[in-house]
Write a protein that holds these residues in place. Structure first.
Motif, PDB file in Angstrom:
ATOM      1  N   ARG A   1       8.920   2.577   7.701  1.00  0.00           N
ATOM      2  CA  ARG A   1       7.591   1.969   7.744  1.00  0.00           C
ATOM      3  C   ARG A   1       7.216   1.352   6.399  1.00  0.00           C
ATOM      4  O   ARG A   1       6.615   0.275   6.345  1.00  0.00           O
ATOM      5  CB  ARG A   1       6.571   3.047   8.128  1.00  0.00           C
ATOM      6  N   ALA A   2       7.577   2.021   5.307  1.00  0.00           N
ATOM      7  CA  ALA A   2       7.249   1.501   3.980  1.00  0.00           C
ATOM      8  C   ALA A   2       7.907   0.144   3.744  1.00  0.00           C
ATOM      9  O   ALA A   2       7.310  -0.750   3.145  1.00  0.00           O
ATOM     10  CB  ALA A   2       7.690   2.491   2.900  1.00  0.00           C
ATOM     11  N   VAL A   3       9.126  -0.013   4.217  1.00  0.00           N
ATOM     12  CA  VAL A   3       9.828  -1.284   4.061  1.00  0.00           C
ATOM     13  C   VAL A   3       9.171  -2.357   4.913  1.00  0.00           C
ATOM     14  O   VAL A   3       8.979  -3.501   4.486  1.00  0.00           O
ATOM     15  CB  VAL A   3      11.318  -1.129   4.420  1.00  0.00           C
ATOM     16  N   ARG A   4       8.803  -2.009   6.147  1.00  0.00           N
ATOM     17  CA  ARG A   4       8.140  -2.983   7.027  1.00  0.00           C
ATOM     18  C   ARG A   4       6.834  -3.477   6.420  1.00  0.00           C
ATOM     19  O   ARG A   4       6.542  -4.685   6.436  1.00  0.00           O
ATOM     20  CB  ARG A   4       7.861  -2.357   8.400  1.00  0.00           C
ATOM     21  N   LEU A   5       6.049  -2.563   5.868  1.00  0.00           N
ATOM     22  CA  LEU A   5       4.769  -2.955   5.286  1.00  0.00           C
ATOM     23  C   LEU A   5       4.964  -3.803   4.026  1.00  0.00           C
ATOM     24  O   LEU A   5       4.204  -4.741   3.783  1.00  0.00           O
ATOM     25  CB  LEU A   5       3.938  -1.714   4.973  1.00  0.00           C
ATOM     26  N   ALA A   6       5.987  -3.482   3.242  1.00  0.00           N
ATOM     27  CA  ALA A   6       6.288  -4.313   2.071  1.00  0.00           C
ATOM     28  C   ALA A   6       6.692  -5.718   2.492  1.00  0.00           C
ATOM     29  O   ALA A   6       6.363  -6.707   1.831  1.00  0.00           O
ATOM     30  CB  ALA A   6       7.394  -3.664   1.237  1.00  0.00           C
ATOM     31  N   ALA A   7       7.401  -5.824   3.601  1.00  0.00           N
ATOM     32  CA  ALA A   7       7.813  -7.137   4.101  1.00  0.00           C
ATOM     33  C   ALA A   7       6.605  -7.980   4.515  1.00  0.00           C
ATOM     34  O   ALA A   7       6.597  -9.201   4.332  1.00  0.00           O
ATOM     35  CB  ALA A   7       8.771  -6.980   5.279  1.00  0.00           C
ATOM     36  N   VAL A   8       5.581  -7.342   5.053  1.00  0.00           N
ATOM     37  CA  VAL A   8       4.353  -8.070   5.400  1.00  0.00           C
ATOM     38  C   VAL A   8       3.743  -8.692   4.154  1.00  0.00           C
ATOM     39  O   VAL A   8       3.370  -9.880   4.144  1.00  0.00           O
ATOM     40  CB  VAL A   8       3.341  -7.127   6.085  1.00  0.00           C
ATOM     41  N   SER A   9       3.645  -7.923   3.085  1.00  0.00           N
ATOM     42  CA  SER A   9       3.092  -8.446   1.827  1.00  0.00           C
ATOM     43  C   SER A   9       3.931  -9.593   1.286  1.00  0.00           C
ATOM     44  O   SER A   9       3.399 -10.585   0.787  1.00  0.00           O
ATOM     45  CB  SER A   9       3.011  -7.328   0.781  1.00  0.00           C
ATOM     46  N   ALA A  10       5.250  -9.449   1.377  1.00  0.00           N
ATOM     47  CA  ALA A  10       6.135 -10.474   0.821  1.00  0.00           C
ATOM     48  C   ALA A  10       6.076 -11.783   1.601  1.00  0.00           C
ATOM     49  O   ALA A  10       6.268 -12.853   1.028  1.00  0.00           O
ATOM     50  CB  ALA A  10       7.573  -9.948   0.793  1.00  0.00           C
ATOM     51  N   LEU A  11       5.795 -11.704   2.889  1.00  0.00           N
ATOM     52  CA  LEU A  11       5.878 -12.886   3.745  1.00  0.00           C
ATOM     53  C   LEU A  11       4.529 -13.504   4.077  1.00  0.00           C
ATOM     54  O   LEU A  11       4.481 -14.620   4.609  1.00  0.00           O
ATOM     55  CB  LEU A  11       6.591 -12.524   5.057  1.00  0.00           C
ATOM     56  N   ALA A  12       3.445 -12.821   3.782  1.00  0.00           N
ATOM     57  CA  ALA A  12       2.126 -13.275   4.240  1.00  0.00           C
ATOM     58  C   ALA A  12       1.760 -14.661   3.727  1.00  0.00           C
ATOM     59  O   ALA A  12       1.073 -15.419   4.408  1.00  0.00           O
ATOM     60  CB  ALA A  12       1.056 -12.262   3.832  1.00  0.00           C
ATOM     61  N   SER A  13       2.202 -15.018   2.534  1.00  0.00           N
ATOM     62  CA  SER A  13       1.810 -16.302   1.944  1.00  0.00           C
ATOM     63  C   SER A  13       2.726 -17.459   2.333  1.00  0.00           C
ATOM     64  O   SER A  13       2.498 -18.593   1.906  1.00  0.00           O
ATOM     65  CB  SER A  13       1.765 -16.183   0.416  1.00  0.00           C
ATOM     66  N   VAL A  14       3.764 -17.219   3.124  1.00  0.00           N
ATOM     67  CA  VAL A  14       4.643 -18.299   3.563  1.00  0.00           C
ATOM     68  C   VAL A  14       3.868 -19.209   4.510  1.00  0.00           C
ATOM     69  O   VAL A  14       3.254 -18.730   5.471  1.00  0.00           O
ATOM     70  CB  VAL A  14       5.899 -17.742   4.273  1.00  0.00           C
TER      71      VAL A  14
END
Length: 385
Positions: free
Chosen positions: A160-173
């Motif tokens: 889950r921690a990795v999934r949530l980090a991926a949201v932060s990384a991709l949100a500005s695309v």
């Protein structure tokens, strides 16, 4: 860091490597706050600013982001100071512990070079969720199309921690770059992200994370509400102040940005992040002497963060004291021997000053960091002739 295209002055009949200026030194996108930090009680340094006609170069950063927030990781300072190998080598060393590999990933340069991307791809498939999460956070520094290619699969990671980090990384695309299928996967993960933050809705960290997500999705009013709520909950959480100030700057309010940062410094007088952000705001306001003083305070309060020392050294160099500017970068490089910006700065400024030995040593380390970069090899060869 992107160097200016023009060459520097002659060194023994050859051109020096192109040198950094503050416009490039401050051109770094915001990073998302990961963890809250209470202010450190370190006596603030006394910094004197520099003026003169050369200070006009300082205002070229007027359109750059307000501050690059730090991403901390356990052991990063000691690891960097004592390491003799580039971070990407450590990141792929399976004999190292997971926490050490994760730390190495967090220290890798934020670029889309072949060597960096290869190391990140390896880290994204690591058996340790700590390494995978560090790699996901690191892809925020690569191009949007590459971020999508590397980050979308992580939205379905078992952790889950990795999934949530991926949201932060991709949100500005930008939305136009997404396929409908990938966007649906992101929306599902973003909903999980929001739910996870609302569990801790009484904490400033969670509110700031929600504000960052709203900002990246273009929901600026909602982002401002979240940042202000975070400040109300915990006035000493500096990330919320900085994000609120950056939001005001994006809306064209530099005076409002200045006011927010100064207000934030009242409960956080020794926050390096706030002093650095205020310094860059003053640069954009063309208040050069005050700007250099604030940048210097930030660098002294937070010597473990190489970026602040780099920006301060370039500012001092560009406002009339090149010898002191180089000395600042060299001192920081002793603590951060593999920091790309510091190495480029020392290489350029040392060559400009006629110190070929220091310039060559910095160039060699840069080649070690990016052996597939032909420009760095050419610069090293030119310095060695």
């Amino acid at each position: 860091m992107r160097l200016l295209p023009h060459a520097g002055p002659e060194l023994h009949g050859r051109r020096c490597p192109p040198r950094p200026q503050l416009q490039q030194a401050t051109a770094r996108p915001l990073r998302q706050p990961r963890h809250a930090e209470r202010p450190r009680r370190v006596p603030p340094g006394q910094v004197s600013g520099l003026g003169g006609s050369a200070a006009r170069r300082l205002v070229r950063s007027a359109r750059q982001p307000a501050v690059a927030l730090r991403s901390r990781h356990p052991g990063r300072t000691g690891w960097r100071a004592g390491s003799r190998r580039p971070p990407d080598v450590h990141a792929q060393d399976t004999a190292s512990t997971a926490i050490r590999r994760a730390t190495a990933v967090s220290l890798m340069p934020a670029n889309s070079g072949a060597r960096t991307l290869s190391a990140l791809q390896t880290a994204l498939g690591d058996t340790s969720q700590f390494v995978r999460r560090a790699a996901v956070e690191a892809i925020e520094g690569v191009s949007p199309d590459m971020r999508l290619r590397m980050g979308v699969p992580m939205l379905s990671d078992p952790s889950r921690a990795v999934r949530l980090a991926a949201v932060s990384a991709l949100a500005s695309v930008p939305g136009a770059q997404w396929t409908p299928e990938d966007r649906q996967t992101f929306e599902t993960a973003a909903a999980e992200y929001s739910q996870s933050q609302m569990v801790n809705a009484d904490r400033a960290e969670a509110r700031t994370n929600l504000g960052n997500l709203a900002r990246d999705l273009g929901q600026l009013d909602a982002a401002e509400t979240e940042f202000r709520t975070a400040i109300r909950l915990w006035p000493e959480f500096t990330s919320a102040w900085i994000q609120l100030a950056e939001l005001a700057r994006a809306r064209g309010g530099e005076r409002v940005t200045d006011s927010i940062l100064r207000t934030g410094l009242v409960p956080n007088p020794e926050s390096a992040d706030l002093h650095h952000a205020l310094g860059l705001s003053l640069v954009r306001q063309r208040r050069t002497v005050e700007a250099v003083a604030e940048l210097g305070t930030a660098a002294r309060l937070s010597p473990e963060f190489a970026r602040y020392a780099f920006v301060y050294g370039v500012a001092v160099h560009d406002t009339g004291d090149p010898a002191r500017g180089l000395a600042i970068l060299e001192a920081a490089l002793r603590q951060h021997p593999w920091d790309r910006d510091l190495l480029q700065g020392v290489m350029s400024f040392a060559a400009e000053a006629g110190d070929r030995a220091s310039a060559v040593e910095a160039a060699r380390r840069l080649v070690d960091l990016a052996p597939d970069d032909p420009n760095l090899r050419q610069q090293l060869q030119a310095l060695q002739r």
